[in-house]
Design a protein around this motif. Structure first.
Motif, PDB file in Angstrom:
ATOM      1  N   LEU A   1      36.251  44.485  34.226  1.00 57.56           N
ATOM      2  CA  LEU A   1      37.086  44.853  35.214  1.00 57.56           C
ATOM      3  C   LEU A   1      38.437  45.365  34.622  1.00 57.56           C
ATOM      4  O   LEU A   1      39.304  46.214  35.089  1.00 57.56           O
ATOM      5  CB  LEU A   1      37.213  43.743  36.271  1.00 57.56           C
ATOM      6  CG  LEU A   1      36.008  43.348  37.047  1.00 57.56           C
ATOM      7  CD1 LEU A   1      36.554  42.452  38.083  1.00 57.56           C
ATOM      8  CD2 LEU A   1      35.493  44.477  37.785  1.00 57.56           C
TER       9      LEU A   1
ATOM     10  N   VAL B   1      38.176  48.589  33.021  1.00 55.66           N
ATOM     11  CA  VAL B   1      38.238  49.668  34.035  1.00 55.66           C
ATOM     12  C   VAL B   1      39.563  49.868  34.513  1.00 55.66           C
ATOM     13  O   VAL B   1      40.225  50.795  34.456  1.00 55.66           O
ATOM     14  CB  VAL B   1      37.126  49.325  35.086  1.00 55.66           C
ATOM     15  CG1 VAL B   1      37.755  50.045  36.429  1.00 55.66           C
ATOM     16  CG2 VAL B   1      35.831  49.563  34.650  1.00 55.66           C
TER      17      VAL B   1
ATOM     18  N   THR C   1      44.205  51.074  37.729  1.00 54.90           N
ATOM     19  CA  THR C   1      43.916  50.277  38.981  1.00 54.90           C
ATOM     20  C   THR C   1      43.855  48.927  39.026  1.00 54.90           C
ATOM     21  O   THR C   1      44.068  48.270  37.810  1.00 54.90           O
ATOM     22  CB  THR C   1      42.512  51.004  39.540  1.00 54.90           C
ATOM     23  OG1 THR C   1      42.703  50.599  41.097  1.00 54.90           O
ATOM     24  CG2 THR C   1      41.265  50.623  38.838  1.00 54.90           C
ATOM     25  N   ARG C   2      43.415  48.312  39.876  1.00 49.38           N
ATOM     26  CA  ARG C   2      43.175  46.876  40.092  1.00 49.38           C
ATOM     27  C   ARG C   2      41.857  46.724  40.636  1.00 49.38           C
ATOM     28  O   ARG C   2      41.813  46.624  41.970  1.00 49.38           O
ATOM     29  CB  ARG C   2      43.958  46.052  40.958  1.00 49.38           C
ATOM     30  CG  ARG C   2      45.508  46.105  40.657  1.00 49.38           C
ATOM     31  CD  ARG C   2      45.980  45.387  39.429  1.00 49.38           C
ATOM     32  NE  ARG C   2      47.440  45.373  39.261  1.00 49.38           N
ATOM     33  CZ  ARG C   2      48.074  44.930  38.201  1.00 49.38           C
ATOM     34  NH1 ARG C   2      47.238  44.330  37.262  1.00 49.38           N
ATOM     35  NH2 ARG C   2      49.378  45.165  37.915  1.00 49.38           N
ATOM     36  N   SER C   3      40.839  46.504  39.782  1.00 45.15           N
ATOM     37  CA  SER C   3      39.332  46.710  40.261  1.00 45.15           C
ATOM     38  C   SER C   3      38.985  45.272  40.740  1.00 45.15           C
ATOM     39  O   SER C   3      39.273  44.406  40.206  1.00 45.15           O
ATOM     40  CB  SER C   3      38.445  47.636  39.368  1.00 45.15           C
ATOM     41  OG  SER C   3      38.397  46.608  38.290  1.00 45.15           O
ATOM     42  N   GLY C   4      38.095  45.506  41.588  1.00 42.01           N
ATOM     43  CA  GLY C   4      37.085  44.063  41.850  1.00 42.01           C
ATOM     44  C   GLY C   4      35.713  44.546  42.045  1.00 42.01           C
ATOM     45  O   GLY C   4      35.178  45.649  41.769  1.00 42.01           O
ATOM     46  N   VAL C   5      35.036  43.510  42.613  1.00 43.66           N
ATOM     47  CA  VAL C   5      33.582  43.613  42.757  1.00 43.66           C
ATOM     48  C   VAL C   5      33.177  43.594  44.051  1.00 43.66           C
ATOM     49  O   VAL C   5      33.707  42.730  45.249  1.00 43.66           O
ATOM     50  CB  VAL C   5      32.841  42.551  41.882  1.00 43.66           C
ATOM     51  CG1 VAL C   5      31.257  42.758  42.225  1.00 43.66           C
ATOM     52  CG2 VAL C   5      33.032  42.550  40.435  1.00 43.66           C
TER      53      VAL C   5
END
Lengths: 233, 233
Positions: free
Chosen positions: A205, A208, A214-218
């Motif tokens: 993450l 990425v 960005t601030r990615s999550g799952v």
């Protein structure tokens, strides 16, 4: 659920961004939270700041890590992996018999970026379980970006919280807390040992995030909201 | 892209469900595919079956693993982890200088369910890279459920394909292939070593599949379709 009364929830490492962010979301959902820190004064300051954020519906206090954990049946470990084993070992007496939630991510960083550290116990969560055998350890909250947790405007309901643990009652309790934190899905990911997969996924993450700014999550595909909520109920 | 001509794509281990599923989706997107197997006859049979599936827009052939790889500039490794190192070592000469895509998942199963195996090289992808240093190894396609790949009706456009690798040109090529396979997003996850996180994450998905009776996959939050496609372009 009787073994683990609801409140308060202690956040060990509660002055770090992940700890403060989770504490904010828990307090907003009505949970009494005690921030812990090595320095009780810093914890009190951080608690005072959290109380000023929109929507905080329950008291937020600050204390030393030990005092915070002592007064709580649920203890969220939100500390860096560096020093994790020493800290947990030093608090083993106050953590005994409690529900420990670990969101600790054993990560390393070098010129190639983030990567998962090798952990002899398999994962930080299993390390804590080994150090406090009488506690029920559950892994959760590894993938929620702290700046989003702390942003009162950020909607987290599209983020999945993957929860792993070997104690069914403790895991059910954390699944419910996770739904409180995000307002979205909490997913039972299986056994505690799968923390070895959940924790270092954060390295992906972060990679990425850097690449795509960005601030990615799952989120998992193939899982209806209804299915995940049914499992919690 | 001139170093890696488009077609054909060889699928080593092409008679297994993951290999057949990816081959089907690639063929449907117009890529010439050669299925490889230890048994050339079985590969020919599997290729014949794939040709009968709806939408196959390009030839699908079958051959021994070695012959399949020999005729292709892009070789997809879709073999079980058990025996992976021996197979790759035995094919090192035909794999030299090629683009290797690894979707190999080193998983173990016991009464506690699935778990990630410890791999000395870090991951299966890095193991392949160590055995064929002149190849460009890219990790991808770890999380797509084989039954969905093989189901002509299944829409995979909501699944993210996370792609990792150290060779930018090879990775760009695989990102484009991934978008062909799913019709959705392909995400540059970063360095090849992050395959150590991507591969065993499949243990979590299998655990979730069993608990929720589904075919789960991975999607990232916080990433627009536009952002992911822009990176590919």
């Amino acid at each position: 659920m009787s073994d683990f009364p609801a409140d308060p929830i202690a956040v060990v490492g509660g002055t770090g961004p992940q700890g403060r962010g989770l504490a904010y979301r828990l307090a907003r959902a009505g949970h009494l939270v005690v921030l812990g820190s090595r320095d009780a004064g810093r914890a009190a300051d951080a608690a005072g700041q959290l109380r000023t954020l929109p929507g905080v519906a329950a008291p937020v206090d600050g204390a030393s890590n030990e005092d915070a954990a002592r007064c709580a049946a649920i203890v969220l470990l939100a500390v860096p992996y560096q020093g994790h084993a020493e800290l947990v070992a030093s608090m083993a007496d106050v953590l005994a018999g409690k529900l420990i939630i670990s969101c600790v991510n054993p990560l390393g960083f070098d010129k190639g970026g983030p990567y998962g550290l090798s952990v002899a116990a398999g994962s930080a969560a299993e390390e804590a379980a080994g150090l406090v055998p009488s506690a029920a350890v559950v892994g959760a909250f590894h993938h929620l970006a702290a700046p989003l947790l702390l942003d009162p405007e950020a909607d987290l309901s599209h983020e999945d919280v993957l929860v792993c643990g070997d104690d069914a009652e403790a895991k059910a309790r954390v699944l419910a807390l996770a739904a409180d934190v995000t307002g979205g899905r909490a997913v039972d990911a299986g056994r505690l040992r799968l923390a070895a997969q959940l924790e270092p996924l954060t390295a992906v993450l972060i990679s990425v995030n850097k690449r795509y700014r960005t601030r990615s999550g799952v989120a998992l595909t193939g899982l209806s909201t209804a299915a995940a909520k049914e499992e919690v109920a």
